[in-house]
Design a protein around this motif. Structure first.
Motif, PDB file in Angstrom:
ATOM      1  N   TYR A   4      59.780  45.932  29.185  1.00  0.00           N
ATOM      2  CA  TYR A   4      59.846  46.225  30.616  1.00  0.00           C
ATOM      3  C   TYR A   4      61.249  46.692  30.945  1.00  0.00           C
ATOM      4  CZ  TYR A   4      55.805  43.309  30.001  1.00  0.00           C
ATOM      5  OH  TYR A   4      54.630  42.793  29.532  1.00  0.00           O
ATOM      6  N   GLN A   5      61.331  47.797  31.680  1.00  0.00           N
ATOM      7  CA  GLN A   5      62.629  48.371  32.042  1.00  0.00           C
ATOM      8  C   GLN A   5      62.705  48.531  33.548  1.00  0.00           C
ATOM      9  OE1 GLN A   5      62.186  52.054  29.938  1.00  0.00           O
ATOM     10  NE2 GLN A   5      63.353  51.310  28.171  1.00  0.00           N
ATOM     11  N   ARG A  15      59.113  49.959  34.689  1.00  0.00           N
ATOM     12  CA  ARG A  15      58.365  50.728  33.700  1.00  0.00           C
ATOM     13  C   ARG A  15      57.942  49.781  32.580  1.00  0.00           C
ATOM     14  NH1 ARG A  15      61.895  54.873  31.469  1.00  0.00           N
ATOM     15  NH2 ARG A  15      61.446  55.973  33.390  1.00  0.00           N
ATOM     16  N   ALA A  16      56.655  49.802  32.262  1.00  0.00           N
ATOM     17  CA  ALA A  16      56.135  49.031  31.137  1.00  0.00           C
ATOM     18  C   ALA A  16      55.882  49.999  29.990  1.00  0.00           C
ATOM     19  CB  ALA A  16      54.845  48.326  31.519  1.00  0.00           C
ATOM     20  N   LEU A  17      56.282  49.600  28.801  1.00  0.00           N
ATOM     21  CA  LEU A  17      56.095  50.400  27.603  1.00  0.00           C
ATOM     22  C   LEU A  17      55.409  49.528  26.567  1.00  0.00           C
ATOM     23  CD1 LEU A  17      56.702  52.831  25.684  1.00  0.00           C
ATOM     24  CD2 LEU A  17      58.916  51.775  25.272  1.00  0.00           C
ATOM     25  N   VAL A  18      54.235  49.968  26.094  1.00  0.00           N
ATOM     26  CA  VAL A  18      53.489  49.223  25.087  1.00  0.00           C
ATOM     27  C   VAL A  18      53.482  50.035  23.813  1.00  0.00           C
ATOM     28  CG1 VAL A  18      51.261  48.210  24.463  1.00  0.00           C
ATOM     29  CG2 VAL A  18      52.043  48.128  26.833  1.00  0.00           C
ATOM     30  N   ARG A  19      53.970  49.412  22.738  1.00  0.00           N
ATOM     31  CA  ARG A  19      54.012  50.085  21.436  1.00  0.00           C
ATOM     32  C   ARG A  19      53.354  49.179  20.404  1.00  0.00           C
ATOM     33  NH1 ARG A  19      59.825  52.113  20.088  1.00  0.00           N
ATOM     34  NH2 ARG A  19      58.640  53.494  18.757  1.00  0.00           N
ATOM     35  N   VAL A  20      52.343  49.729  19.733  1.00  0.00           N
ATOM     36  CA  VAL A  20      51.667  49.030  18.647  1.00  0.00           C
ATOM     37  C   VAL A  20      51.581  50.015  17.492  1.00  0.00           C
ATOM     38  CG1 VAL A  20      49.500  47.938  17.896  1.00  0.00           C
ATOM     39  CG2 VAL A  20      50.335  47.575  20.227  1.00  0.00           C
ATOM     40  N   VAL A  21      51.941  49.565  16.301  1.00  0.00           N
ATOM     41  CA  VAL A  21      51.938  50.427  15.125  1.00  0.00           C
ATOM     42  C   VAL A  21      50.546  51.018  14.930  1.00  0.00           C
ATOM     43  CG1 VAL A  21      52.201  50.474  12.617  1.00  0.00           C
ATOM     44  CG2 VAL A  21      53.779  49.159  14.009  1.00  0.00           C
ATOM     45  N   GLY A  22      50.484  52.318  14.705  1.00  0.00           N
ATOM     46  CA  GLY A  22      49.207  52.996  14.485  1.00  0.00           C
ATOM     47  C   GLY A  22      48.609  53.612  15.734  1.00  0.00           C
TER      48      GLY A  22
END
Length: 64
Positions: A4-5, A15-22
């Motif tokens: 969260y930024q 701003r929410a940023l969701v990162r998941v490998v793949g």
């Protein structure tokens, strides 16, 4: 992983940023951090469960 930024000078400063490998990264802006968390957490869990389902479709060959 969700991050969260706080972005100053914007109408929707969180701003929410969701990162998941793949999977490609997903972002969205919100008025409050609580709203950002409410969006990001279920998305993160859903992507992680899809990742587990995809990886369980593969089997490794037996090595003699």
């Amino acid at each position: 992983m969700a991050t969260y930024q706080l972005v100053k000078g914007r109408k929707t400063p969180w701003r929410a940023l969701v990162r998941v490998v793949g999977f490609p990264a997903k972002t969205r802006s919100f008025a409050t951090k609580t709203q950002a968390k409410a969006w990001a957490k279920p998305l993160e869990l859903r992507l992680q469960s899809q990742k587990r389902k995809r990886s369980s479709n593969y089997t490794l060959p037996l090595i003699p």
